[in-house]
Each structure stands twice: as C-alpha cells, then as structure tokens.
Design a protein around this motif. Structure first.
Motif, PDB file in Angstrom:
ATOM      1  N   TYR A  14       0.727  -1.357   0.140  1.00  0.00           N
ATOM      2  CA  TYR A  14       0.050   0.193  -0.192  1.00  0.00           C
ATOM      3  C   TYR A  14       0.926   1.185  -0.049  1.00  0.00           C
ATOM      4  O   TYR A  14       0.363   2.232  -0.580  1.00  0.00           O
ATOM      5  CB  TYR A  14      -0.814  -0.067   0.959  1.00  0.00           C
ATOM      6  CG  TYR A  14      -1.997  -0.860   1.223  1.00  0.00           C
ATOM      7  CD1 TYR A  14      -2.536  -1.936  -0.016  1.00  0.00           C
ATOM      8  CD2 TYR A  14      -2.857  -1.328   2.215  1.00  0.00           C
ATOM      9  CE1 TYR A  14      -3.237  -2.712  -0.047  1.00  0.00           C
ATOM     10  CE2 TYR A  14      -4.022  -2.040   2.183  1.00  0.00           C
ATOM     11  CZ  TYR A  14      -3.999  -3.015   1.103  1.00  0.00           C
ATOM     12  OH  TYR A  14      -5.217  -3.793   1.134  1.00  0.00           O
ATOM     13  N   ILE A  45      -5.766   5.236   0.721  1.00  0.00           N
ATOM     14  CA  ILE A  45      -5.725   3.608   0.352  1.00  0.00           C
ATOM     15  C   ILE A  45      -6.590   2.682   1.637  1.00  0.00           C
ATOM     16  O   ILE A  45      -7.456   2.049   1.204  1.00  0.00           O
ATOM     17  CB  ILE A  45      -4.396   3.143  -0.250  1.00  0.00           C
ATOM     18  CG1 ILE A  45      -3.976   4.071  -1.485  1.00  0.00           C
ATOM     19  CG2 ILE A  45      -4.469   1.639  -0.219  1.00  0.00           C
ATOM     20  CD1 ILE A  45      -2.528   3.486  -1.702  1.00  0.00           C
ATOM     21  N   GLU A  48     -10.065   3.641   1.837  1.00  0.00           N
ATOM     22  CA  GLU A  48     -11.046   3.334   0.633  1.00  0.00           C
ATOM     23  C   GLU A  48     -11.175   1.907   0.529  1.00  0.00           C
ATOM     24  O   GLU A  48     -12.342   1.114   0.305  1.00  0.00           O
ATOM     25  CB  GLU A  48     -10.686   3.862  -0.371  1.00  0.00           C
ATOM     26  CG  GLU A  48     -10.332   5.448  -0.511  1.00  0.00           C
ATOM     27  CD  GLU A  48     -11.891   5.713  -0.970  1.00  0.00           C
ATOM     28  OE1 GLU A  48     -12.843   5.286  -1.061  1.00  0.00           O
ATOM     29  OE2 GLU A  48     -12.095   7.441  -1.115  1.00  0.00           O
ATOM     30  N   ILE A  49     -10.279   1.045   0.912  1.00  0.00           N
ATOM     31  CA  ILE A  49     -10.155  -0.410   0.994  1.00  0.00           C
ATOM     32  C   ILE A  49     -11.304  -0.917   2.205  1.00  0.00           C
ATOM     33  O   ILE A  49     -12.233  -1.893   1.790  1.00  0.00           O
ATOM     34  CB  ILE A  49      -8.659  -0.908   1.168  1.00  0.00           C
ATOM     35  CG1 ILE A  49      -8.035  -0.997  -0.256  1.00  0.00           C
ATOM     36  CG2 ILE A  49      -8.978  -2.505   1.540  1.00  0.00           C
ATOM     37  CD1 ILE A  49      -6.645  -1.501  -0.162  1.00  0.00           C
ATOM     38  N   TRP A  53     -13.178  -0.684  -1.564  1.00  0.00           N
ATOM     39  CA  TRP A  53     -12.327  -0.749  -2.887  1.00  0.00           C
ATOM     40  C   TRP A  53     -11.785  -2.174  -3.260  1.00  0.00           C
ATOM     41  O   TRP A  53     -11.359  -2.832  -2.207  1.00  0.00           O
ATOM     42  CB  TRP A  53     -11.197   0.225  -2.594  1.00  0.00           C
ATOM     43  CG  TRP A  53     -11.124   1.522  -3.317  1.00  0.00           C
ATOM     44  CD1 TRP A  53     -12.168   2.386  -4.063  1.00  0.00           C
ATOM     45  CD2 TRP A  53      -9.718   2.412  -3.230  1.00  0.00           C
ATOM     46  NE1 TRP A  53     -11.612   3.403  -4.306  1.00  0.00           N
ATOM     47  CE2 TRP A  53     -10.301   3.585  -3.933  1.00  0.00           C
ATOM     48  CE3 TRP A  53      -8.525   2.282  -2.996  1.00  0.00           C
ATOM     49  CZ2 TRP A  53      -9.384   4.552  -4.098  1.00  0.00           C
ATOM     50  CZ3 TRP A  53      -7.665   3.407  -3.012  1.00  0.00           C
ATOM     51  CH2 TRP A  53      -8.106   4.258  -3.682  1.00  0.00           C
ATOM     52  N   LEU A  55      -8.581  -3.141  -4.951  1.00  0.00           N
ATOM     53  CA  LEU A  55      -7.339  -2.464  -5.387  1.00  0.00           C
ATOM     54  C   LEU A  55      -6.440  -3.382  -6.173  1.00  0.00           C
ATOM     55  O   LEU A  55      -6.089  -4.370  -5.641  1.00  0.00           O
ATOM     56  CB  LEU A  55      -6.653  -1.788  -4.310  1.00  0.00           C
ATOM     57  CG  LEU A  55      -5.277  -1.066  -4.480  1.00  0.00           C
ATOM     58  CD1 LEU A  55      -5.748   0.106  -5.474  1.00  0.00           C
ATOM     59  CD2 LEU A  55      -4.580  -0.537  -2.998  1.00  0.00           C
ATOM     60  N   ALA A  69      -8.145   0.973  -8.809  1.00  0.00           N
ATOM     61  CA  ALA A  69      -9.343   1.093  -7.745  1.00  0.00           C
ATOM     62  C   ALA A  69     -10.554   1.085  -8.397  1.00  0.00           C
ATOM     63  O   ALA A  69     -11.056   1.872  -9.029  1.00  0.00           O
ATOM     64  CB  ALA A  69      -8.955   2.103  -6.729  1.00  0.00           C
TER      65      ALA A  69
END
Length: 152
Positions: A14, A45, A48-49, A53, A55, A69
């Motif tokens: 990440y 990151i 959002e995951i 998301w 990714l 994403a």
C-alpha cells in the motif's frame, strides 16, 4: 513491460502504491509532490479499502507500474493511475480492458475537469459525459462519465 501482470494488491504494497499514485497525479501538473500529499494518499488507500475498494496493481516483475481502484458493487472505476515511467505504453488501455472484465456491462467514473488528457482519453475509450459538479471534499470541478457495453 512484457511480463506485466494485473493482480490484486497486497497489504504490504500500500505505501508503494501511494507513491506511484502521487507520482502519476503530480505528472498531470495539478499537484506538487510532498510528504503531506503522500501521507494523505497512503491513508486514503487504507480507508477506501475498508469502504469497498478492490485495489489492483500492474506488476512489472516486482515493480508497481500502476494502480487501479474499483468499487465493484457501485460499478465505479474510482482510480486509474499509471506511474510516469510507464505512461505512453498503452498500460492504461490494458487496465481499462481488465476493468471491463470486472464490470462488463456498465461502469461509471469521474475525472477532474482540469485533467483534460485523462477525460479526453476516457471519451475516446467510449465513455459518455453525463454531468459536471464540484466535489465538496477538495473543491475540484468533476466530470462524470458512464460506459455501457455496446449491444450486439
């Protein structure tokens, strides 16, 4: 780039993905590289995951060449950023083709209006402009697009 693989990102990548994202974003001319920007992207990151998301990365023999994403339940292509060293080699087109395997019938995206190179590319790739509106979180005017699989 011949051995490039598009795959799910690993948790321990990440921070590197954040660096590639920042370098690509800076290459648009809309921002300057900074530790502050990098820290924000890296934090985003992870956030959002947690918010849905999926990714992916383009992996060039262990080097992260690009990030992708997707928010699959919302049919949303959220981020597609190619590292500067890999720009101009059709990697964006490969990532978009991969995206269409994940969302084969329809998808949405948004793009900052000042990033004309990006939104013109999406238009050439079959996305249709729907609207413009300001994103309250950052003040940018965003262009919203939709793509639907051609019938027949």
């Amino acid at each position: 780039m011949s051995d490039l693989t598009i795959r799910l990102a690993h948790h321990d990548e990440y921070d590197e993905i954040g660096r590639v994202w920042m370098e690509s974003w800076v290459s648009t001319g809309l921002a300057e590289a900074s530790d502050f920007l990098l820290a924000n992207l890296r934090a985003r990151i992870r956030r959002e995951i947690e918010n849905g998301w999926s990714l992916f990365v383009a992996d060039d023999n262990g080097i992260i060449a690009a990030m992708l994403a997707l928010h699959l339940p919302k049919l949303y292509l959220d981020m597609l950023f190619v590292g500067p060293a890999y720009q101009g080699q059709s990697l964006g087109r490969k990532l978009l083709a991969f995206t269409r395997t994940q969302m084969p019938d329809e998808m949405y995206l948004r793009c900052i209006r000042e990033n004309e190179k990006a939104w013109r590319w999406y238009e050439r790739e079959g996305f249709v402009f729907e609207k413009e509106e300001v994103e309250p979180s950052n003040g940018f005017m965003m262009k919203y697009y939709r793509w639907k699989r051609p019938i027949g």
